[in-house]
Design a protein around this motif. Structure first.
Motif, short mmCIF file in Angstrom:
data_model
loop_
_atom_site.label_atom_id
_atom_site.label_comp_id
_atom_site.label_asym_id
_atom_site.label_seq_id
_atom_site.Cartn_x
_atom_site.Cartn_y
_atom_site.Cartn_z
N SER A 103 1.00 -1.07 -0.06
CA SER A 103 -0.04 0.00 0.26
C SER A 103 0.96 1.22 0.30
O SER A 103 0.50 2.27 -0.73
CB SER A 103 -0.84 0.09 1.35
OG SER A 103 -1.90 -1.28 1.28
N LEU A 104 1.82 1.26 0.94
CA LEU A 104 2.69 2.33 0.79
C LEU A 104 3.49 2.43 -0.72
O LEU A 104 3.89 3.65 -1.19
CB LEU A 104 3.84 2.07 1.74
CG LEU A 104 3.56 2.37 3.55
CD1 LEU A 104 4.59 2.12 4.31
CD2 LEU A 104 2.80 3.74 3.51
N THR A 105 3.82 1.44 -1.29
CA THR A 105 4.23 1.42 -2.80
C THR A 105 3.68 1.88 -3.68
O THR A 105 3.85 2.84 -4.49
CB THR A 105 4.84 -0.16 -3.11
OG1 THR A 105 5.67 -0.61 -2.12
CG2 THR A 105 5.69 -0.01 -4.44
N ARG A 128 1.39 -11.09 -7.05
CA ARG A 128 2.36 -12.41 -7.14
C ARG A 128 3.54 -11.80 -6.21
O ARG A 128 4.01 -12.52 -5.25
CB ARG A 128 2.52 -13.03 -8.17
CG ARG A 128 3.63 -13.95 -8.17
CD ARG A 128 3.70 -14.49 -9.60
NE ARG A 128 4.90 -15.51 -9.69
CZ ARG A 128 5.37 -15.97 -10.53
NH1 ARG A 128 4.91 -15.57 -12.03
NH2 ARG A 128 6.34 -16.89 -10.75
N PHE A 129 4.15 -10.62 -6.63
CA PHE A 129 5.36 -10.31 -6.02
C PHE A 129 5.41 -9.40 -4.93
O PHE A 129 6.50 -9.29 -4.28
CB PHE A 129 6.30 -9.82 -7.31
CG PHE A 129 6.61 -10.74 -8.29
CD1 PHE A 129 7.40 -11.75 -7.99
CD2 PHE A 129 5.91 -10.99 -9.48
CE1 PHE A 129 7.87 -12.68 -8.85
CE2 PHE A 129 6.19 -11.76 -10.53
CZ PHE A 129 7.19 -12.61 -10.16
N TYR A 187 11.87 -3.98 -1.75
CA TYR A 187 12.74 -3.22 -2.84
C TYR A 187 12.01 -2.35 -3.74
O TYR A 187 12.47 -1.16 -4.08
CB TYR A 187 13.29 -4.65 -3.49
CG TYR A 187 14.56 -3.83 -4.18
CD1 TYR A 187 15.53 -3.06 -3.73
CD2 TYR A 187 14.91 -4.18 -5.57
CE1 TYR A 187 16.71 -2.69 -4.29
CE2 TYR A 187 15.74 -3.80 -6.43
CZ TYR A 187 16.76 -3.00 -5.82
OH TYR A 187 17.75 -2.46 -6.40
N ALA A 188 10.65 -2.83 -4.30
CA ALA A 188 10.04 -1.89 -5.04
C ALA A 188 9.51 -0.48 -4.62
O ALA A 188 9.82 0.46 -5.14
CB ALA A 188 8.64 -2.61 -5.65
N LEU A 189 9.32 -0.77 -3.16
CA LEU A 189 9.08 0.54 -2.39
C LEU A 189 10.29 1.54 -2.34
O LEU A 189 10.21 2.80 -2.55
CB LEU A 189 8.55 0.53 -1.05
CG LEU A 189 8.59 1.48 -0.11
CD1 LEU A 189 7.33 2.62 -0.81
CD2 LEU A 189 7.98 0.96 1.31
N VAL A 216 13.76 6.04 -3.88
CA VAL A 216 14.97 6.52 -4.48
C VAL A 216 14.70 7.34 -5.74
O VAL A 216 15.45 8.47 -5.90
CB VAL A 216 16.11 5.56 -4.62
CG1 VAL A 216 17.27 6.01 -5.49
CG2 VAL A 216 16.43 4.73 -3.35
N ALA A 217 13.76 7.10 -6.47
CA ALA A 217 13.81 7.65 -7.83
C ALA A 217 13.18 9.06 -7.33
O ALA A 217 13.47 10.07 -8.14
CB ALA A 217 12.77 7.10 -8.57
#
Length: 257
Positions: free
Chosen positions: A118-120, A157-158, A168-170, A175-176
Motif C-alpha cells: 500500500s505504501l508502494t 504475486r510479487f 525493494y519496489a518501495l 530513491v527515484a
C-alpha cells in the motif's frame, strides 16, 4: 503536406475529466486491497496462496533468529548461505512478537507485506505526480497508474511472496522520487541524508549497488548548466552520499566477511 497536430494537454485533460476515472481508481484499489487481504485472513489460504518457496526459506531463517537459533536453516543445524537482511530482520521481529508461533508469524508478515504494498502504491502516485507536474491531469493520471499497479496480478504475486521483493519496489520508487528532487541547491547535509537512504536500500537488497550507481550518475549529470565547476560540485556532494551509504552498509559487509 503538413502533418496534422495531435491533441494537446488541454484536450487530454478534458478527456480525463469527462471520463471521471475516480470510480475506476477506487474500484481498482479496492480489488487490490481485497485480494491481498483475503490471503491474510483466510486460514485455508494463509500458507498456500502467497508465500513462495524462497519466501518460506527466508521466514525459516527469520524464525530461527527470533527463537535463538541464529541465522540458520534445517531446524537451526545449518548456517544460511545468504539472505537479504532488512526483510529478514523485519520478519524475525514479527516472529518474536508472537513467540515463534508459525501461523501467527506468517499472518503478521503478510499484514506487513500488505502495508508495504500500500505504501508502494502511494510512492508510485507521488512519483507520477512529480513526473507529470504542471499538467492538468497529473494527479488523476498518477492515481490511475498506482491503482492499476496495485490491483495487477503481477503485483499480487510479487508484493506478497514473503521475500524482499515488495520492500525493494518501495525502495526503488522512493530513491527515484528523492533523486528527482535533488539539484545544485541541495545541501551537503541533505546529500548525507540521501546517502543514509541509499544505505538502507542496500540492506533491502544487496544488488541495490546498481541502483545506487544509477542514482549517482543521474545526480551528477542532472539537468541545468553542465559546467566543469558544477559537475565537480555535484560529484563531491554525491561522494558524501556514497560515503554515508557505505557506512550504513558496512555492518552487513563485515558480517558477511
Amino acid at each position: 503536406m503538413r502533418a496534422r497536430a495531435g491533441p494537446g494537454p488541454e484536450q487530454a485533460a478534458e478527456v480525463i475529466r469527462l471520463a471521471r476515472p475516480g470510480w475506476l481508481i477506487a474500484a481498482l484499489f479496492a480489488i487490490g486491497f481485497g485480494s491481498k487481504l483475503h490471503g491474510v485472513v483466510s486460514e485455508e489460504t494463509l500458507f498456500t496462496r502467497f508465500p513462495s518457496e524462497d519466501g518460506y526459506l527466508m521466514m525459516t531463517i527469520a524464525r530461527n533468529l527470533a527463537t535463538g537459533l541464529g541465522m540458520t536453516t534445517a531446524a537451526g543445524t545449518l548456517p544460511t548461505n545468504g539472505t537479504q537482511p532488512l526483510s529478514m530482520l523485519l520478519f524475525s521481529g514479527a516472529f518474536a512478537l508472537v513467540g515463534g508461533d508459525r501461523f501467527l508469524g506468517v499472518q503478521l508478515i503478510l499484514v506487513l507485506e500488505l502495508l508495504i504494498a500500500s505504501l508502494t502504491a502511494l510512492a508510485l502516485f507521488l512519483l507520477g505526480r512529480r513526473v507529470l507536474a504542471g499538467r492538468a491531469y497529473a494527479d488523476l493520471a498518477a492515481a490511475l497508474a498506482a491503482a492499476v499497479w496495485y490491483s495487477s496480478t503481477l503485483n499480487l504475486r510479487f508484493s506478497m511472496n514473503c521475500l524482499e521483493t515488495g520492500l525493494y519496489a518501495l525502495a526503488v520508487l522512493v530513491v527515484a522520487r528523492v533523486t528527482l528532487s535533488l539539484d545544485d541547491r541541495t545541501s551537503w547535509r541533505q546529500m548525507a541524508g540521501f546517502g543514509l537512504l541509499l544505505g538502507v536500500v542496500f540492506w533491502v537488497r544487496n544488488d541495490a549497488i546498481f541502483l545506487i550507481a544509477a542514482a549517482a550518475a543521474v545526480t551528477v549529470g542532472m539537468g541545468g548548466p553542465r559546467t566543469r565547476s558544477r559537475i565537480l560540485g555535484r560529484a563531491a556532494r554525491m561522494g558524501v552520499a556514497c560515503a554515508a551509504a557505505f557506512l550504513v552498509a558496512l555492518p552487513w559487509l563485515l558480517y558477511n566477511w
